[in-house]
Motif scaffolding. Structure first.
Motif: not given
Lengths: 447, 82
Positions: A313-331
């Motif tokens: 997606r990034i190579a195709a020019g798309e924009e990351l659609d999540f904020d840092q705060s949405a990255v919530e590792p679990r387990d």
């Protein structure tokens, strides 16, 4: 999004990329060498092209033929995977100049990060900690003592003209520093025709901790947490896990944010890994891997974010659609590299036919592999043919589940690293997470 | 003169006649060799094993192509002992 992507790789990572293509509605195009004509990645792709002889130099490393093939197949992009041409900035540039898009960081960024001292300086400028050392060469043994007294012993005296640890001498406070200094200079002269040496703090018991990042062309940079890859042998990782059991939440947040900010300021784009050594509560930058890594899977397992799809997606020019705060590792997740190697014979690699293959199944198991039962493991390429990723709510659960998973696995026809993994999973030092990068080679008694 | 000695592959792998693609071959047919001389490599993934001759003599024939796959026990080359 691209209609077609050519995958310039083989084995499990080619299949991983084929899977990402499928989910994005992209047609995957495989390439293969003579010996790989019937390989699993060829069977799974829609189209496949022979690019040459079995030795990698004549096929998977033949950039010109690969680009010609991509253009002939009308592929919109080339994904290099890892290994082979993945870190070759010249190849990346040739792809950029072709009709295809390069799925990776821009070639000039790859060049900057490919040269290690340049990468170190670049990251140091952005405030990322590097191993303390003198930037200029030192003139006397007294300079070694002064440095060690300030930063701690042991210290490494290294050749300014060299690399790869050749001519490096590790010195303790009580050693004969005068003669060590002189010998280091003589060795530097002998190896590199340059007697200049510099001094650096030597980490004798470090953990290897790395941070996964994703960056788009629009200035958005996210980290996906860290991975602990301390279980390694001769710089080859064998087990990778996340979260790192060595870090508390505060240290983890600081490390990941430092890495994120570092690559953001360097103008990095696409997926990458920032590698650190960690000892005595301090972390030091070593290098950036400007590509997808084998162990990206554990980060995917705990974040739910598909890193390979984002690469496309990034190579195709798309924009990351999540904020840092949405990255919530679990387990907790642990990856085991399944190599055709015999751990009881010094990890001697061994080609052969997979006579029977029953990978683990059930709750918390992900299997990425490059073979099915009956397939051959050729002697031409890497010995790794699979990865088992095991997730549990805690590290303890992941460890117990991993033992169960490896116990129920059957692989016949080639030796594998599974007995090694089983031994590590039962070893107290690993279970207590008191292992560093010296663990496999110096502390573990291989059975 | 004694019969030709056959040198076999000690393990499965890839037969290399050069240390590196850019380097000259270890030995040509017709070359004199001494016992212990390295005449080829067997590459297995990323590790490499020397193929040596166990007698003084002359290399008479290479039986497999450079960079081809071999099985353990495959005849690689013949040497006429001197």
């Amino acid at each position: 999004m691209f209609e077609k992507v050519l995958i310039a790789n083989r084995g499990e990572i080619a299949i991983r990329i084929i899977q990402a293509c499928r989910e994005l509605g992209v047609t995957p195009v495989a390439i293969y060498s003579d010996t790989d004509e019937n390989a699993k990645h060829v069977r799974l792709a829609d189209e496949a092209y022979n690019v040459g002889g079995s030795v990698a130099r004549k096929s998977y490393l033949d950039g010109e033929t690969i680009i010609d093939t991509a253009e002939r197949a009308d592929a919109g992009a080339i994904h290099p995977g890892y290994g082979f041409l993945a870190e070759n900035a010249d190849f990346a540039r040739a792809v950029e100049e072709s009709e295809c898009t390069w799925v990776g960081p821009p070639s000039d960024i790859m060049e900057q990060f490919g040269e290690k001292t340049q990468a170190r300086n670049l990251m140091a400028e952005t405030g990322v900690p590097i191993v303390p050392g003198t930037t200029d060469s030192i003139e006397s043994a007294d300079a070694v003592r002064e440095f060690g007294d300030e930063h701690g012993f042991p210290v490494a005296i290294k050749a300014a003209g060299g690399g790869g640890g050749r001519g490096m001498r590790v010195v303790e406070r009580d050693d004969d520093i005068d003669s060590e200094f002189e010998e280091a200079r003589q060795e530097a002269e002998a190896y590199f025709s340059n007697p200049d040496v510099y001094v650096e703090r030597f980490l004798d018991d470090p953990k290897h901790i790395e941070v996964q990042v994703l960056a788009d062309e629009h200035g958005n940079v996210r980290h996906l947490g860290e991975r602990d890859c301390s279980t390694q042998r001769r710089q080859q990782k064998l087990i990778e896990e996340t979260p790192s059991p060595a870090l508390d939440d505060e240290q983890r947040a600081a490390l990941c944010e430092t890495a994120r900010q570092g690559v953001a300021e360097a103008g990095y784009v696409n997926a990458g890994t920032v590698e650190f050594l960690y000892q005595d509560g301090e972390y030091y930058f070593i290098e950036v891997n400007a590509r997808i890594q084998v162990e990206h899977t554990v980060s995917e397992a705990v974040t739910g974010i598909d890193i390979v799809k984002w690469q496309l997606r990034i190579a195709a020019g798309e924009e990351l659609d999540f904020d840092q705060s949405a990255v919530e590792p679990r387990d907790a997740a642990i990856e085991f590299r399944i190599n055709a190697e015999d751990p009881s014979e010094g990890f001697e690699p061994m080609p052969g036919t997979i006579e029977s293959y029953r990978p683990p199944r059930g709750i918390g198991i992900r299997v990425d592999d490059g073979v099915d039962e009956g397939d051959d493991i050729a002697p031409f390429y890497d010995s790794m043919f699979g990865k088992f990723v095991v997730t549990g709510q805690t590290r303890e659960e992941a460890i117990e589940r991993s033992k169960r998973a490896l116990d129920e696995t059957t692989i016949e026809g080639v030796p594998t690293t599974i007995p090694f993994h089983q031994q590590v999973l039962g070893d107290e030092q690993f279970r207590r997470a008191e292992h560093s990068t010296t663990y496999v080679e110096e502390q573990l008694d291989l059975e | 003169m004694a019969d030709n000695v056959i040198i076999e592959a000690p393990m499965p792998g890839v037969f290399y006649r050069r240390p590196d693609p850019e380097e000259p071959v270890f030995a040509e047919e017709g070359d004199d060799v001494d016992a212990g001389d390295k005449v080829a490599l067997i590459g297995v993934m990323k590790s490499f094993h020397d193929v040596t001759v166990d007698t003084d003599g002359v290399v008479t024939e290479f039986l497999v192509d450079n960079e081809s796959e071999v099985e353990a026990g495959d005849a690689l080359l013949t040497v006429a002992p001197s």
